[in-house]
Design a protein around this motif. Sequence first.
Motif, PDB file in Angstrom:
ATOM      1  N   GLU A  83      72.079  10.624  28.382  1.00 44.03           N
ATOM      2  CA  GLU A  83      72.969  10.603  26.390  1.00 44.03           C
ATOM      3  C   GLU A  83      73.785   9.267  26.069  1.00 44.03           C
ATOM      4  OE1 GLU A  83      76.559  10.392  24.331  1.00 44.03           O
ATOM      5  OE2 GLU A  83      76.601  11.254  26.269  1.00 44.03           O
ATOM      6  N   VAL A  84      74.279   9.315  27.220  1.00 41.57           N
ATOM      7  CA  VAL A  84      74.945   8.078  27.089  1.00 41.57           C
ATOM      8  C   VAL A  84      73.902   6.698  26.913  1.00 41.57           C
ATOM      9  CG1 VAL A  84      76.564   6.307  28.063  1.00 41.57           C
ATOM     10  CG2 VAL A  84      77.199   8.008  28.886  1.00 41.57           C
ATOM     11  N   ARG A  85      72.877   6.891  27.951  1.00 43.05           N
ATOM     12  CA  ARG A  85      72.072   5.393  27.595  1.00 43.05           C
ATOM     13  C   ARG A  85      70.822   6.182  26.203  1.00 43.05           C
ATOM     14  NH1 ARG A  85      68.101   1.575  30.522  1.00 43.05           N
ATOM     15  NH2 ARG A  85      66.753   1.570  29.126  1.00 43.05           N
ATOM     16  N   ALA A  86      70.871   7.215  25.632  1.00 42.39           N
ATOM     17  CA  ALA A  86      70.539   7.231  24.929  1.00 42.39           C
ATOM     18  C   ALA A  86      71.083   6.095  23.821  1.00 42.39           C
ATOM     19  CB  ALA A  86      70.007   8.447  24.363  1.00 42.39           C
ATOM     20  N   ARG A  87      72.314   6.480  23.613  1.00 48.58           N
ATOM     21  CA  ARG A  87      73.726   6.564  21.891  1.00 48.58           C
ATOM     22  C   ARG A  87      73.496   4.651  22.282  1.00 48.58           C
ATOM     23  NH1 ARG A  87      78.538   5.948  23.818  1.00 48.58           N
ATOM     24  NH2 ARG A  87      78.290   7.805  25.556  1.00 48.58           N
ATOM     25  N   LEU A  88      73.624   4.063  23.758  1.00 46.58           N
ATOM     26  CA  LEU A  88      73.370   2.816  23.836  1.00 46.58           C
ATOM     27  C   LEU A  88      72.804   2.132  23.786  1.00 46.58           C
ATOM     28  CD1 LEU A  88      76.102   1.931  27.006  1.00 46.58           C
ATOM     29  CD2 LEU A  88      76.636   1.899  24.824  1.00 46.58           C
ATOM     30  N   GLU A  89      71.187   2.526  23.600  1.00 49.85           N
ATOM     31  CA  GLU A  89      69.763   1.736  23.012  1.00 49.85           C
ATOM     32  C   GLU A  89      69.812   1.900  21.684  1.00 49.85           C
ATOM     33  OE1 GLU A  89      66.545   3.118  26.496  1.00 49.85           O
ATOM     34  OE2 GLU A  89      67.348   3.887  24.718  1.00 49.85           O
ATOM     35  N   ALA A  90      70.769   2.601  20.921  1.00 42.82           N
ATOM     36  CA  ALA A  90      70.255   2.436  19.639  1.00 42.82           C
ATOM     37  C   ALA A  90      70.780   1.629  19.067  1.00 42.82           C
ATOM     38  CB  ALA A  90      71.513   4.101  18.930  1.00 42.82           C
ATOM     39  N   ASP A  91      72.528   1.250  19.766  1.00 49.14           N
ATOM     40  CA  ASP A  91      73.852   0.346  19.228  1.00 49.14           C
ATOM     41  C   ASP A  91      73.457  -0.686  19.526  1.00 49.14           C
ATOM     42  OD1 ASP A  91      75.783   2.302  18.256  1.00 49.14           O
ATOM     43  OD2 ASP A  91      76.774   2.317  20.266  1.00 49.14           O
ATOM     44  N   ALA A  92      72.215  -0.897  20.559  1.00 50.11           N
ATOM     45  CA  ALA A  92      72.113  -2.276  21.436  1.00 50.11           C
ATOM     46  C   ALA A  92      70.759  -2.807  19.935  1.00 50.11           C
ATOM     47  CB  ALA A  92      71.896  -1.943  22.292  1.00 50.11           C
ATOM     48  N   LYS A  93      70.073  -1.651  19.421  1.00 46.41           N
ATOM     49  CA  LYS A  93      68.931  -2.077  19.077  1.00 46.41           C
ATOM     50  C   LYS A  93      69.761  -3.310  17.611  1.00 46.41           C
ATOM     51  CE  LYS A  93      64.844   0.170  17.304  1.00 46.41           C
ATOM     52  NZ  LYS A  93      64.181   1.282  16.245  1.00 46.41           N
ATOM     53  N   GLU A  94      70.503  -2.113  16.918  1.00 46.23           N
ATOM     54  CA  GLU A  94      71.459  -3.014  16.064  1.00 46.23           C
ATOM     55  C   GLU A  94      72.182  -3.889  16.230  1.00 46.23           C
ATOM     56  OE1 GLU A  94      74.204   0.508  14.294  1.00 46.23           O
ATOM     57  OE2 GLU A  94      75.355  -0.974  13.051  1.00 46.23           O
ATOM     58  N   VAL A  95      72.452  -4.391  17.403  1.00 47.65           N
ATOM     59  CA  VAL A  95      72.914  -5.270  17.521  1.00 47.65           C
ATOM     60  C   VAL A  95      72.200  -6.521  17.915  1.00 47.65           C
ATOM     61  CG1 VAL A  95      74.550  -6.597  19.100  1.00 47.65           C
ATOM     62  CG2 VAL A  95      75.705  -4.375  18.485  1.00 47.65           C
ATOM     63  N   ILE A  96      71.032  -6.232  17.675  1.00 47.78           N
ATOM     64  CA  ILE A  96      69.737  -6.909  19.021  1.00 47.78           C
ATOM     65  C   ILE A  96      69.152  -7.672  17.457  1.00 47.78           C
ATOM     66  CG2 ILE A  96      67.874  -7.605  19.569  1.00 47.78           C
ATOM     67  CD1 ILE A  96      69.061  -5.613  22.370  1.00 47.78           C
ATOM     68  N   ALA A  97      68.790  -7.045  16.159  1.00 49.02           N
ATOM     69  CA  ALA A  97      68.938  -6.998  14.692  1.00 49.02           C
ATOM     70  C   ALA A  97      69.226  -8.286  14.437  1.00 49.02           C
ATOM     71  CB  ALA A  97      68.202  -5.420  14.324  1.00 49.02           C
ATOM     72  N   ARG A  98      70.452  -8.157  14.875  1.00 47.64           N
ATOM     73  CA  ARG A  98      71.264  -9.411  13.973  1.00 47.64           C
ATOM     74  C   ARG A  98      70.917 -11.005  14.197  1.00 47.64           C
ATOM     75  NH1 ARG A  98      76.785  -5.956  15.505  1.00 47.64           N
ATOM     76  NH2 ARG A  98      76.525  -4.433  13.890  1.00 47.64           N
TER      77      ARG A  98
END
Length: 282
Positions: free
Chosen positions: A23-38
């Motif tokens: 669950e933590v991994r899935a949440r962090l992956e979604a957040d990381a995707k958002e950050v990387i897209a910047r």
Amino acid sequence: MTEARSEVSLGMPQLPAPAYPAEVRARLEADAKEVIARYPGSRSALLPLLHLVQSEEGYVSRTGMAFCAEVLDLTTAEVTAVATFYTMYRRRAGGDYQVGVCTNTLCAVMGGDAIFDRLKDHLGVGNDETTEDGKVTLEHIECNAACDFAPVVMVNWEFFDNQTPESATQLVDDLIAGRTVEPTRGAPLCSYKETARILAGFPDERPGAVAASGGAGPASLIGLKLAKGEATPQPRVVGPRGEAPSDEPQKGAEHLSSHDAPQQTSASDPDHPAGPAAEEGE
Ligand code: FES
């Protein structure tokens, strides 16, 4: 830390970092995707991603570094090199509140060293150590570019200006007791993990936080105000020893700088007038 060093010195391979729960991994992956897209290049997202994993565990763990390496296609050595370079990344668990006392030159002479010593005794911890209740980690910090408010204490990177040993003691007591404390400037205080998430680039959604976070303090702005003619240069308040303070504007007052700002100086203390010390026997 000791464990890691001994593994290296014995030439033993390091075990893989433990994985995050799904669950933590899935949440962090979604957040990381958002950050990387910047960013135009994904590796540019490393600093905010280290804050992101710090917001999960309160420090940058091996698991966090392995996660960053994986999502950014970097080696763990590259991630480790960055995470260990910057002091804003913790390498082990710490308190809810990181209390940093500036002991660089100006703050030190203005009382920073005395504040640090008082807090060390009061909390029963040394530099980079955490109180037993897990509330406060105490540390020396370097100059935070707030020298005009020296001595400065920072809690989770929020400013507490012009501190004294007494006010700093009250501050940590309030933090430990769970009482609300207000930074001198900037946004309201939040926990270390919450701060890390904001530093990762996610908006601070607390009511009023954004409005409260802007703006420099008056001591930082006085030079600008003088240059714009919005403040008046003050008469000289410091005179050579034995000479009465003059009401005449300072020589060269047309070249205004922040040094022309009204200041509390030793001239206001009749027992300790400013100026060169008299020779012995004079
Ligand atoms: S020396 Fe403390 S903020 Fe600059």
